[in-house]
Design an enzyme around this catalytic site. Structure first.
Site, mmCIF file in Angstrom:
data_model
loop_
_atom_site.group_PDB
_atom_site.id
_atom_site.type_symbol
_atom_site.label_atom_id
_atom_site.label_comp_id
_atom_site.label_asym_id
_atom_site.label_seq_id
_atom_site.Cartn_x
_atom_site.Cartn_y
_atom_site.Cartn_z
ATOM 1 N N ASN A 61 0.863 -1.184 0.000
ATOM 2 C CA ASN A 61 0.000 0.000 0.000
ATOM 3 C C ASN A 61 0.900 1.234 0.000
ATOM 4 O OD1 ASN A 61 -1.822 2.035 0.497
ATOM 5 N ND2 ASN A 61 -2.308 1.376 2.596
ATOM 6 N N LYS A 71 0.099 4.254 -0.322
ATOM 7 C CA LYS A 71 -0.562 5.426 0.281
ATOM 8 C C LYS A 71 -0.347 6.666 -0.609
ATOM 9 C CE LYS A 71 -0.206 3.231 4.742
ATOM 10 N NZ LYS A 71 -0.121 3.326 6.192
ATOM 11 N N HIS A 131 -9.532 0.988 4.900
ATOM 12 C CA HIS A 131 -8.231 1.145 5.574
ATOM 13 C C HIS A 131 -8.418 2.068 6.775
ATOM 14 C CE1 HIS A 131 -4.157 2.450 6.427
ATOM 15 N NE2 HIS A 131 -3.771 1.327 5.852
ATOM 16 N N GLU A 162 -6.887 4.501 7.851
ATOM 17 C CA GLU A 162 -6.749 5.940 7.578
ATOM 18 C C GLU A 162 -8.017 6.495 6.930
ATOM 19 O OE1 GLU A 162 -2.997 5.540 5.535
ATOM 20 O OE2 GLU A 162 -2.125 4.891 7.449
ATOM 21 N N GLU A 189 -5.244 -4.949 10.656
ATOM 22 C CA GLU A 189 -4.188 -3.970 10.886
ATOM 23 C C GLU A 189 -4.442 -3.234 12.194
ATOM 24 O OE1 GLU A 189 -2.251 -2.674 6.969
ATOM 25 O OE2 GLU A 189 -4.133 -1.581 7.088
ATOM 26 N N GLY A 206 2.629 2.365 10.739
ATOM 27 C CA GLY A 206 3.547 3.484 10.556
ATOM 28 C C GLY A 206 4.277 3.894 11.825
ATOM 29 N N SER A 241 3.582 -2.046 10.386
ATOM 30 C CA SER A 241 5.040 -2.103 10.600
ATOM 31 C C SER A 241 5.625 -3.475 10.287
ATOM 32 C CB SER A 241 5.393 -1.673 12.034
ATOM 33 O OG SER A 241 5.037 -0.316 12.234
#
Ligand code: PGA
Length: 249
Positions: free
Chosen positions: A9, A11, A94, A96, A166, A172, A212
């Site tokens: 991904n 992003k 996702h 985010e 996730e 991140g 991560s």
């Protein structure tokens, strides 16, 4: 045997030149033959990269889609547009998107339906914030994400889906879920699928881990019986790291 999948991904990263160069590096790399490889670039590059990857084993996905079919939705991208440029997978929900764009399970269920109706593969993301894990709420939260976003599907339709777990606190941040924490949640998800759809359906659906995941921890994560691969953010931006992760089964 479930599919093994490693998806990158990207992003909101990379210029067009950089994106093409990264794809070219991956196209010339040596990958484990048993792994399905997927890159998920920004929308703008999806068409060109899908063409570049057309005769290769690298598949191309996108990071989002509209819940609407077509029409006056300025700035949105429909699944038929996505399909028309040769993209095969769509990330749905996702963390985010959930956190910064207010996407909730009900709208994500509509996106899943759109993706499936277009004959594409949704990668449905779920996972808890740290505060929820600290309150020991993480299992019930993931359960409601799956029930409300995915479990309206028939047994046949859900087998066209991929799930990505996730934990938001690991995305991140450099903090990875331990292999045991990942396996525990993946086994929980598998059990939910079994309760809802029965053993053979549950055994057919790939559940990826994200957060991560790096070359130095991928092997330990992928060794778990219910972890079928990874959704990779930061490390997918560096070809050698992505290749190393994909070769970690
Ligand atoms: P990360 O991101 O690998 O950079 O933690 C994973 C993701 O958000 O898909």
């Amino acid at each position: 045997m479930r599919k093994k999948i490693v998806a990158g991904n990207w992003k909101m990263n990379k210029s067009k030149t950089e994106a093409v160069a990264l794809a070219q590096d991956l196209l010339s790399a040596d990958f484990d033959k048993t792994v399905d490889l997927l890159i998920i670039p920004p929308f703008l590059y999806a068409s060109e990269l899908a063409e570049a990857c057309a005769d290769s084993r690298v598949q191309v996905g996108v990071q989002n889609c509209s819940e609407h079919t077509s029409g006056a939705y300025t700035g949105e991208v429909s699944v038929s547009m996505i399909r028309s440029v040769g993209v095969s997978h769509v990330l749905v929900g996702h963390s985010e998107r959930r956190e910064y764009f207010g996407e909730q399970n009900a709208v994500l269920a509509q996106k899943v339906d759109q993706v499936l109706a277009a004959g594409l593969t949704p990668i449905y993301c779920c996972g808890e914030q740290l505060s929820e894990r600290e309150k020991n709420n993480h299992f019930s939260l993931v359960k409601s994400q799956l029930e409300e976003g995915l479990f309206h599907l028939s047994a046949e339709a859900i087998q066209q889906c991929v799930i990505a777990y996730e934990p938001v606190w690991a995305i991140g941040t450099g903090v990875t879920a331990t292999a045991d924490q990942a396996q525990e949640m993946h086994a929980f998800i598998r059990q939910l699928l079994t309760d809802q759809y029965g053993e053979s359906v549950a055994q057919a659906i790939p559940v990826l881990y994200g957060g991560s995941c790096k070359p130095d921890n991928a092997q330990e994560l992928f060794a778990n019986s219910d972890v079928d691969g990874g959704l990779i953010g930061g490390a997918s931006l560096v070809a050698s790291d992505f290749v190393a992760i994909a070769n970690s089964f």
